[in-house]
Design a protein around this motif. Structure first.
Motif, PDB file in Angstrom:
ATOM      1  N   MET A  47       8.853  -3.275   2.222  1.00 42.17           N
ATOM      2  CA  MET A  47       9.668  -3.098   3.747  1.00 42.17           C
ATOM      3  C   MET A  47       8.121  -2.047   4.969  1.00 42.17           C
ATOM      4  N   HIS A  48       7.248  -2.247   3.979  1.00 42.56           N
ATOM      5  CA  HIS A  48       5.942  -1.665   4.291  1.00 42.56           C
ATOM      6  C   HIS A  48       6.519  -0.759   5.270  1.00 42.56           C
ATOM      7  N   CYS A  49       6.578   0.317   5.028  1.00 37.77           N
ATOM      8  CA  CYS A  49       7.013   1.745   5.076  1.00 37.77           C
ATOM      9  C   CYS A  49       5.250   2.576   5.403  1.00 37.77           C
ATOM     10  N   GLU A  51       2.951   1.400   5.986  1.00 37.38           N
ATOM     11  CA  GLU A  51       1.981   1.475   7.132  1.00 37.38           C
ATOM     12  C   GLU A  51       2.145   2.556   8.307  1.00 37.38           C
ATOM     13  N   CYS A  52       3.491   3.259   8.138  1.00 40.19           N
ATOM     14  CA  CYS A  52       3.209   4.388   8.433  1.00 40.19           C
ATOM     15  C   CYS A  52       3.069   5.571   7.669  1.00 40.19           C
ATOM     16  N   HIS A  53       2.893   5.448   6.706  1.00 43.04           N
ATOM     17  CA  HIS A  53       3.157   6.672   5.626  1.00 43.04           C
ATOM     18  C   HIS A  53       2.317   6.468   3.881  1.00 43.04           C
ATOM     19  N   SER A  54       1.927   8.018   3.997  1.00 43.39           N
ATOM     20  CA  SER A  54       1.408   8.130   2.788  1.00 43.39           C
ATOM     21  C   SER A  54       1.975   8.886   2.235  1.00 43.39           C
ATOM     22  N   PHE A  70       0.156   9.011  10.778  1.00 42.95           N
ATOM     23  CA  PHE A  70       0.600   8.633   9.310  1.00 42.95           C
ATOM     24  C   PHE A  70       1.298   9.906   8.772  1.00 42.95           C
ATOM     25  N   VAL A  71       2.590   9.472   8.725  1.00 39.08           N
ATOM     26  CA  VAL A  71       3.306  10.558   8.029  1.00 39.08           C
ATOM     27  C   VAL A  71       3.442  10.619   6.254  1.00 39.08           C
ATOM     28  N   GLU A  72       2.918  12.061   6.195  1.00 38.33           N
ATOM     29  CA  GLU A  72       2.814  12.078   5.027  1.00 38.33           C
ATOM     30  C   GLU A  72       4.608  12.402   4.421  1.00 38.33           C
ATOM     31  N   VAL A  80      13.463  23.322  -0.281  1.00 38.95           N
ATOM     32  CA  VAL A  80      13.999  21.797  -0.229  1.00 38.95           C
ATOM     33  C   VAL A  80      14.436  20.800   0.400  1.00 38.95           C
ATOM     34  N   LYS A  81      13.618  19.407  -0.128  1.00 37.13           N
ATOM     35  CA  LYS A  81      14.315  18.743   0.555  1.00 37.13           C
ATOM     36  C   LYS A  81      14.860  17.644  -0.015  1.00 37.13           C
ATOM     37  N   THR A  82      16.590  18.393   0.522  1.00 38.59           N
ATOM     38  CA  THR A  82      17.806  17.465  -0.350  1.00 38.59           C
ATOM     39  C   THR A  82      18.053  16.143   0.283  1.00 38.59           C
ATOM     40  N   GLU A  85      18.885  15.197   3.801  1.00 44.56           N
ATOM     41  CA  GLU A  85      17.996  15.032   5.029  1.00 44.56           C
ATOM     42  C   GLU A  85      17.551  13.613   4.345  1.00 44.56           C
ATOM     43  N   LEU A  86      17.205  13.510   3.093  1.00 44.07           N
ATOM     44  CA  LEU A  86      16.034  12.382   3.272  1.00 44.07           C
ATOM     45  C   LEU A  86      16.514  10.941   4.108  1.00 44.07           C
ATOM     46  N   VAL A  87      18.169  10.851   3.098  1.00 47.45           N
ATOM     47  CA  VAL A  87      19.030   9.811   3.850  1.00 47.45           C
ATOM     48  C   VAL A  87      18.871   9.759   5.027  1.00 47.45           C
ATOM     49  N   ARG A 113       9.750   7.678  16.401  1.00 53.24           N
ATOM     50  CA  ARG A 113       8.726   6.294  16.422  1.00 53.24           C
ATOM     51  C   ARG A 113       9.100   5.069  15.277  1.00 53.24           C
ATOM     52  N   MET A 114       9.835   5.945  14.285  1.00 54.75           N
ATOM     53  CA  MET A 114       9.928   5.350  12.639  1.00 54.75           C
ATOM     54  C   MET A 114      10.780   4.466  13.279  1.00 54.75           C
ATOM     55  N   PRO A 115      10.757   2.534  12.419  1.00 52.55           N
ATOM     56  CA  PRO A 115      11.972   1.653  13.084  1.00 52.55           C
ATOM     57  C   PRO A 115      13.294   1.694  12.119  1.00 52.55           C
ATOM     58  N   ASP A 128      17.681   3.444  -3.810  1.00 55.07           N
ATOM     59  CA  ASP A 128      16.782   3.179  -4.316  1.00 55.07           C
ATOM     60  C   ASP A 128      15.307   3.798  -3.987  1.00 55.07           C
ATOM     61  N   ILE A 129      15.402   4.193  -2.648  1.00 51.34           N
ATOM     62  CA  ILE A 129      13.576   4.502  -1.935  1.00 51.34           C
ATOM     63  C   ILE A 129      14.294   6.169  -2.194  1.00 51.34           C
ATOM     64  N   VAL A 130      15.159   6.746  -1.630  1.00 50.72           N
ATOM     65  CA  VAL A 130      15.220   8.679  -1.767  1.00 50.72           C
ATOM     66  C   VAL A 130      14.945   8.676  -3.407  1.00 50.72           C
TER      67      VAL A 130
HETATM   68  C1  HEC Z   1       6.440   2.496  12.554  1.00 48.48           C
HETATM   69  C2  HEC Z   1       5.579   3.473  11.718  1.00 48.48           C
HETATM   70  C3  HEC Z   1       6.718   3.808  10.747  1.00 48.48           C
HETATM   71  C4  HEC Z   1       7.591   2.929   9.776  1.00 48.48           C
HETATM   72  C5  HEC Z   1       6.964   1.495   8.963  1.00 48.48           C
HETATM   73  C6  HEC Z   1       7.810   3.941   8.183  1.00 48.48           C
HETATM   74  N1  HEC Z   1       8.517   5.124   9.714  1.00 48.48           N
HETATM   75 FE1  HEC Z   1       8.758   7.055   8.256  1.00 48.48          FE
HETATM   76  N2  HEC Z   1       8.310   7.907   9.585  1.00 48.48           N
HETATM   77  C7  HEC Z   1       7.481   8.008  10.873  1.00 48.48           C
HETATM   78  C8  HEC Z   1       7.018   8.332  11.441  1.00 48.48           C
HETATM   79  C9  HEC Z   1       6.421   8.463  13.082  1.00 48.48           C
HETATM   80  C10 HEC Z   1       8.158   9.504  11.284  1.00 48.48           C
HETATM   81  C11 HEC Z   1       8.210  10.940  11.796  1.00 48.48           C
HETATM   82  C12 HEC Z   1       9.566  10.621  12.872  1.00 48.48           C
HETATM   83  C13 HEC Z   1      10.812  11.667  12.499  1.00 48.48           C
HETATM   84  O1  HEC Z   1      11.084  12.468  11.458  1.00 48.48           O
HETATM   85  O2  HEC Z   1      11.741  10.402  12.453  1.00 48.48           O
HETATM   86  C14 HEC Z   1       9.011   9.449  10.165  1.00 48.48           C
HETATM   87  C15 HEC Z   1       9.557  10.042   9.297  1.00 48.48           C
HETATM   88  C16 HEC Z   1      10.062   9.156   8.108  1.00 48.48           C
HETATM   89  C17 HEC Z   1      11.029  10.681   6.946  1.00 48.48           C
HETATM   90  C18 HEC Z   1      10.901  11.784   7.496  1.00 48.48           C
HETATM   91  C19 HEC Z   1       9.603  12.973   6.993  1.00 48.48           C
HETATM   92  C20 HEC Z   1       9.240  13.882   6.992  1.00 48.48           C
HETATM   93  O3  HEC Z   1       8.832  15.212   6.570  1.00 48.48           O
HETATM   94  O4  HEC Z   1      10.889  14.837   8.263  1.00 48.48           O
HETATM   95  C21 HEC Z   1      11.232   9.938   6.256  1.00 48.48           C
HETATM   96  C22 HEC Z   1      11.643  10.127   5.202  1.00 48.48           C
HETATM   97  C23 HEC Z   1      10.443   8.393   6.120  1.00 48.48           C
HETATM   98  N3  HEC Z   1      10.171   8.570   7.695  1.00 48.48           N
HETATM   99  C24 HEC Z   1      10.612   7.306   4.912  1.00 48.48           C
HETATM  100  C25 HEC Z   1       9.988   6.159   5.869  1.00 48.48           C
HETATM  101  C26 HEC Z   1      10.999   5.028   5.074  1.00 48.48           C
HETATM  102  C27 HEC Z   1      12.195   5.328   3.894  1.00 48.48           C
HETATM  103  C28 HEC Z   1       9.944   3.813   5.890  1.00 48.48           C
HETATM  104  C29 HEC Z   1      10.206   2.135   5.448  1.00 48.48           C
HETATM  105  C30 HEC Z   1      11.745   1.842   5.090  1.00 48.48           C
HETATM  106  C31 HEC Z   1       9.661   4.187   6.605  1.00 48.48           C
HETATM  107  N4  HEC Z   1       9.140   5.425   6.983  1.00 48.48           N
HETATM  108  C32 HEC Z   1       8.911   2.778   7.262  1.00 48.48           C
HETATM  109  C33 HEC Z   1       7.443   6.160  11.061  1.00 48.48           C
HETATM  110  C34 HEC Z   1       6.966   5.128  10.352  1.00 48.48           C
END
Ligand code: HEC
Length: 150
Positions: A47-49, A51-54, A70-72, A80-82, A85-87, A113-115, A128-130
């Motif tokens: 799902m190319h997550c 591309e924006c996350h390490s 790059f959002v870590e 705790v990240k519950t 919260e992750l879902v 900016r997350m899709p 599964d991702i969570v």
């Molecule tokens: C185009 C860039 C992009 C893509 C692709 C993307 N994300 Fe994100 N994501 C973000 C950004 C920007 C944030 C920070 C803003 C927010 O919290 O929504 C974020 C936040 C998150 C967070 C919360 C992090 C925190 O510390 O609160 C999670 C979990 C997450 N993404 C999971 C995923 C997953 C799983 C996928 C793939 C299915 C994905 N993201 C795809 C840009 C992206």
């Protein structure tokens, strides 16, 4: 029935109705079955997550031309990240933006900016991702120096 009593009865019933309405939107009773972390990692890849996350402790293919942010995900967090919260972060990204980033880098006027993947991510993939992400978070208690005052 005098008017005061009537008003009292009316107000209490309205308050009770309001309560029911709020209860109906409650997340109480929400529970997903356990997922498969290995499959979650695969879904994270296809799902190319990445591309924006390490992710702390994981390496993913380099994305040519990918632009930060790059959002870590994972790593040290102060609480705790519950599971909830992750879902929520995945299915409702704008609900609460990730902490520790300038708002403008991670959002457009508060909209993440997350899709939104809800139209095509299956519930199984979400679960599964969570399951894959959660163990990457480590609760870190900041060192606290006691000072004894005489
Ligand atoms: C185009 C860039 C992009 C893509 C692709 C993307 N994300 Fe994100 N994501 C973000 C950004 C920007 C944030 C920070 C803003 C927010 O919290 O929504 C974020 C936040 C998150 C967070 C919360 C992090 C925190 O510390 O609160 C999670 C979990 C997450 N993404 C999971 C995923 C997953 C799983 C996928 C793939 C299915 C994905 N993201 C795809 C840009 C992206």
């Amino acid at each position: 029935m005098n008017i005061r009593l009537f008003l009292l009865v009316l107000l209490t019933s309205l308050a009770a109705l309001g309560g029911c309405e709020a209860d109906r939107m409650s997340e109480k009773g929400f529970s997903l079955p356990p997922g498969d972390a290995m499959r979650g990692r695969e879904a994270f890849l296809y799902m190319h997550c990445y591309e924006c996350h390490s992710i702390d402790g994981e390496s993913f293919p380099k994305v040519p031309g990918a632009e930060p942010p790059f959002v870590e995900l994972g790593g040290k967090v102060s609480s705790v990240k519950t599971y909830g919260e992750l879902v929520t972060a995945i299915i409702n990204p704008s609900h609460k933006l990730a902490e520790g980033y300038p708002v403008d880098t991670v959002s457009n006027d508060g909209t993440s900016r997350m899709p939104v993947y809800n139209g095509y991510m299956t519930v199984q993939e979400l679960i599964d991702i969570v399951m894959f992400l959660q163990p990457h978070y480590e609760v870190y208690v900041p060192p606290y120096d006691y000072r004894i005052y005489p």
